[in-house]
Design an enzyme around this catalytic site. Structure first.
Site, PDB file in Angstrom:
ATOM      1  NE  ARG A  80     -44.877 -43.138 -15.784  1.00 31.53           N
ATOM      2  CZ  ARG A  80     -44.284 -42.335 -14.915  1.00 31.53           C
ATOM      3  NH1 ARG A  80     -43.482 -42.810 -14.009  1.00 31.53           N
ATOM      4  NH2 ARG A  80     -44.502 -41.039 -14.950  1.00 31.53           N
ATOM      5  CE  LYS A  89     -27.494 -26.559 -20.666  1.00 31.12           C
ATOM      6  NZ  LYS A  89     -28.377 -26.173 -19.594  1.00 31.12           N
ATOM      7  CG  ASP A 142     -23.312 -26.990 -23.623  1.00 29.00           C
ATOM      8  OD1 ASP A 142     -24.484 -26.576 -23.783  1.00 29.00           O
ATOM      9  OD2 ASP A 142     -22.388 -26.277 -23.232  1.00 29.00           O
ATOM     10  CG  HIS A 143     -29.191 -27.973 -25.398  1.00 33.49           C
ATOM     11  ND1 HIS A 143     -29.360 -28.699 -24.262  1.00 33.49           N
ATOM     12  CD2 HIS A 143     -29.719 -26.764 -25.151  1.00 33.49           C
ATOM     13  CE1 HIS A 143     -29.984 -27.963 -23.363  1.00 33.49           C
ATOM     14  NE2 HIS A 143     -30.214 -26.791 -23.875  1.00 33.49           N
ATOM     15  CE  LYS A 168     -17.336 -32.378 -34.549  1.00 30.38           C
ATOM     16  NZ  LYS A 168     -17.434 -33.821 -34.774  1.00 30.38           N
ATOM     17  CD  GLU A 201     -31.870 -18.666 -21.790  1.00 24.76           C
ATOM     18  OE1 GLU A 201     -32.575 -19.501 -22.350  1.00 24.76           O
ATOM     19  OE2 GLU A 201     -31.418 -18.802 -20.653  1.00 24.76           O
ATOM     20  CG  ASP A 244     -29.708 -23.754 -17.059  1.00 28.28           C
ATOM     21  OD1 ASP A 244     -29.613 -24.934 -17.455  1.00 28.28           O
ATOM     22  OD2 ASP A 244     -30.434 -22.911 -17.607  1.00 28.28           O
ATOM     23  CG  HIS A 288     -23.067 -22.077 -23.270  1.00 30.44           C
ATOM     24  ND1 HIS A 288     -22.459 -22.618 -24.374  1.00 30.44           N
ATOM     25  CD2 HIS A 288     -23.682 -20.956 -23.686  1.00 30.44           C
ATOM     26  CE1 HIS A 288     -22.714 -21.843 -25.410  1.00 30.44           C
ATOM     27  NE2 HIS A 288     -23.453 -20.826 -25.021  1.00 30.44           N
ATOM     28  CE  LYS A 338     -33.809 -19.716 -17.785  1.00 36.75           C
ATOM     29  NZ  LYS A 338     -33.585 -19.985 -19.207  1.00 36.75           N
TER      30      LYS A 338
END
Lengths: 309, 510
Positions: free
Chosen positions: B61, B168, B197-198, B202, B236, B255, B260, B358
């Site tokens: 947009r 995701k 799923d970043h 792979k 994290e 999350d 994961h 986190k």
């Protein structure tokens, strides 16, 4: 770097252990031994190129400088690990009688069980597999494009002496060209009726590309001389029109296929570390290169234009 | 069709270059597009893996022209690409940039998109092959997919394909996941839907498969005879940053654990697949996920928390409830831990502890397989005082590798045994030039390789595992027992430690 004079293989091996301990005994995860046979003045360049390739293939690198073969034998070395290096390195200088027997120094320094690769960055023996150091290796890398003169003849000789495990960086340089040509025929499954390769004079990669196309397509491949750099154009003739990759500047190519608009495609000339990294990725026999080398070494078997029709 | 004479199976130097195609990117202004997708496209082009004539169309947009979009991509590539910037690669790519301004419910814009795609097929030779990358919040998926269908963009002509990529989260519980899948299913067959799923590239999946199934020495001990328990951690060190809008109401379990950690658990626990193709792998992962059981008393075997204000890594940080855009009374968890069992002969009695959070001590993702202590130690008790349990750690982030931890005699005349670590890093071997997760995924999409990422069955199985835990936490919230606070920069709330103490175990410090 730990410098040691008047030493032998055991002394160099001990220095490698010492260097590793000094670095806090890091896990090395080395996957192969790479032996470089190089002239003194190019040793640093070759080591630097290996350093870049070794990020992908951590290796024990033994750079062997063969000095004057006359006089009393002397072995000196400078040994180090770390410093942006994925493995360990020894620069070994042999002078005098021992320079005729470099394998006696190298053999005890090979990593247990791991594959051995020998690389001649410039001049290589005419039959690498018969060379005393070449015999130790599964993979023998030459570079006919880097020899001082008669590059095409040197390549032809190497191809005639081809043995399993031999490879030449002139072949490695072709991978992006070959990938594009193969992709073009994936998209246009057409019968190729003729082909041509344009390159600067005395370009061994062009010789190999021609031989590969002849071997795979069973057509005669015309050769044209251009101003370079390297290979400048490859054309495959089909009934629907030509498939052409044209790269006049060594960087950006134009990709032409039948019934499709022309498209630009980046086709950079790769430098030695990239070539070396590709070469070390697989250490088994490269059957396609073997067939291509056979074809190049045996021109009488080449298809003629008439036959191709 | 005759086989391509230039392509023979023995010729393993030749990479597979995607056929003619284009990618349409929805949501070009987001972090994901700018930091991951655009750089990955450039990196692929730089490696020579994109087809000549590849087209990238942006949809957002914004009142942009094609050049404005090209500038956005240019900046993103300069800032985030992993490979060096080369003018000729840029030229190859930039001729294929298009931009469509519009809303996701704007018929006119989608009609323009259709015309643009037709035009690209003509001038760029993309051959009707197009992938749609939905880098947008899931609530818009319905609109976009509906529009794609309505304007005939989802239906490929013969000899061409249309595919869709989604990121995701795949829903926020079982029901919403099923709804999401239903929406995608109306327009795209399951094989054309690529979920990414970043967190789990792979490369990582293949590393785990190679480690487990290419070796002999690990498989015999990979069962309840030798394994005491398994800890899977994703920590994290950062807080939620600017993602309050996404994170509030979602939380750590949805999350990270749902996708994961459960995927990692499935890869570590599954039986050997009959082959390494995507279908065979999926069957084994689904078997594991359907054998997962939750502990009966969830209040004793799960834990959750929110980070409090404090010091983390030498920096003063604010607490979760003080973050911009977070409700002061939010009960969203930023730390979650659960204990799971797998009811199979191989794993019965071996607990799998999953935790994520986190603002923890450091950024790390790992799977630690902790072995049972030796049944008998022929040493004096004092000799083995410092010996703990053997462990094998599959490190995923950062610095992917394997660590083994075992006892070794301390040099000297006294008989004393102490733990040592032996470490292997893939880092040396292949990371430098191997494509990262997004490159691999985008290439899979363009090549049409079935990805190793979860299909909807796995997504739904994972929600079936997690839903009871989420319900349990919601009940506790309703009775005023929300998440525990934990100190920023540490390793989570005390309740997480107590959860393992009850089992006579302790969390590893990763």
């Amino acid at each position: 770097m730990i410098a040691i004079e008047q030493t032998n293989a055991a002394g160099i091996a001990a220095a490698l252990v010492r260097a590793r301990r000094n670095a806090g005994s890091p896990a090395m995860g080395m996957v192969l031994t790479l032996v470089i046979i190089v002239e003194d003045e190019y040793a640093d360049v070759a080591l630097d190129q290996t350093r870049q390739a070794s990020r992908e293939h951590p290796a024990r690198v033994l750079a062997v400088v063969l000095g004057d073969k006359r006089g009393r034998g002397s072995v000196s070395a400078s040994v180090g690990i770390g410093g942006g290096w994925g493995g360990e390195t020894a620069l070994i200088t042999l002078t005098g009688e021992v320079a005729k027997h470099p394998e006696s120094v190298v053999l005890p320094l090979l990593l247990p069980d791991s594959p051995v690769v020998v690389w001649w960055p410039h001049d290589a023996p005419p039959d690498p597999a018969a060379d005393p150091l070449g015999r130790l290796a599964q993979r023998r890398i030459t570079d006919s494009a880097a020899v001082a003169r008669n590059k095409s003849r040197v390549l032809a000789e190497l191809c005639a002496a081809h043995a399993p495990g031999n490879t030449d960086l002139a072949w490695t340089r072709l991978t992006p060209w070959r990938a594009l040509l193969a992709a073009a025929l994936d998209q246009h499954p057409l019968k190729v009726t003729g082909a041509s390769v344009s390159a600067e004079r005395g370009n061994p990669s062009a010789d190999l590309l021609g031989a590969w196309l002849e071997d795979r397509l069973k057509v005669a491949v015309a050769r044209h001389v251009s101003d370079g750099p390297g290979i400048t154009q490859v054309t495959l003739d089909t009934k629907a029109g030509p498939i052409r990759i044209s790269r006049p500047d060594g960087r950006l190519a134009t990709f032409t296929t039948p019934n499709r608009p022309d498209r630009p495609i980046a086709l950079k000339r790769r430098d030695v570390p990239e070539l070396l990294a590709e070469e070390l990725r697989r250490l088994d026999e490269d059957d396609v290169y073997a067939a291509t080398a056979r074809r190049l070494a045996n021109p009488s078997a080449r298809p003629t234009r008439k036959k191709a029709r | 069709m005759t086989p391509n004479p230039l392509r023979v199976p023995q010729d393993r130097r030749l990479p597979r270059i995607a056929g003619p195609c284009g990618l349409v990117l929805f949501g070009v202004t987001g972090d994901l597009s700018r930091k991951k997708v655009m750089p990955a496209i450039y990196d692929l082009a730089n490696r020579g893996l994109l087809p000549p004539g590849f087209a990238l169309t942006g949809f957002a947009r914004r009142e942009w022209a094609d050049q404005d979009f090209a500038q956005v991509v240019h900046d993103a590539v300069k800032a985030h690409a992993r490979t060096e910037f080369r003018e000729e690669v840029w030229r190859q790519l930039s001729e294929g940039f298009r931009f469509i301004p519009g809303d996701f419910d704007d018929d006119v814009a989608f009609e323009r998109l259709r015309r643009t795609i037709d035009e690209l097929d003509q001038v760029r030779g993309t051959g009707g092959n197009h992938a749609f990358y939905l880098a947008i919040p899931p609530r818009f998926f319905g609109d976009v997919v509906g529009q794609l269908k309505e304007h005939g963009l989802a239906d490929p002509a013969s000899d061409s394909w249309r595919r869709v990529v989604v990121e995701k989260p795949f829903g926020h519980d079982l029901a919403s996941a099923q709804e999401l899948n239903r929406v995608l299913d109306t327009a795209f067959p399951d094989a054309s839907v690529f979920r990414i799923d970043h967190y789990l590239g792979k490369e990582t999946v293949q590393n785990i498969l190679a480690f487990r199934f290419a070796n002999t020495m690990f498989e015999p001990i990979w069962n309840n005879n030798y394994v005491d328990h398994v800890q899977i951690t994703m920590a994290e060190d950062v807080g939620i940053g600017g993602r309050a809008g996404y994170y509030d109401g979602i939380g750590a379990a949805r999350d990270v654990i749902q996708n994961h950690l459960l995927q990692l658990m499935a890869l570590v626990a599954m039986e050997e697949p009959t082959s390494f193709d995507a279908a065979a792998l999926r069957i084994e992962k689904q078997k594991v996920l359907s054998s997962v059981v939750l502990p009966r008393d969830l209040s004793r075997h799960t834990a959750r928390g929110q980070y409090a204000a404090g010091w983390a890594g030498g920096e003063k940080v604010i607490g979760f409830r003080e973050e911009e855009g977070i409700d002061r009374r939010s009960t969203t968890e930023t730390f979650a831990a659960v204990k799971l069992g797998i009811d199979t002969r191989r794993w019965a009695g071996v607990p799998f502890y999953l935790r994520t959070g986190k603002r923890l001590g450091r950024r790390v993702t790992e799977v630690a397989v902790v072995f049972k202590a030796a049944p008998h130690l022929p040493f004096a008790a004092t000799s083995t005082a410092e010996l703990t349990q053997n462990a094998l750690v599959i490190r995923i982030q950062p610095d992917e590798g394997i660590t083994t931890r075992f006892g070794s005699k301390v040099p000297g005349t006294a008989m004393e045994i102490r733990d040592v670590n032996m470490d292997f890093a893939y880092g040396g071997s292949f990371t430098e030039s191997s494509p990262e997760a997004y490159e691999r995924l985008i290439l899979d999409v363009l090549l049409g390789d079935p990805p190793l990422f979860p299909r909807h069955e796995e997504v739904e199985l994972s929600w079936r595992i997690l839903d009871p835990v989420l319900d349990h936490w919601a009940e506790r919230d309703a009775s005023g027992r929300g998440p525990d606070e934990y100190a920023s920069g540490g390793w989570g709330p005390d309740s997480a430690d107590q959860m393992l103490e009850r089992d006579g175990r302790a969390w590893r410090r990763p």
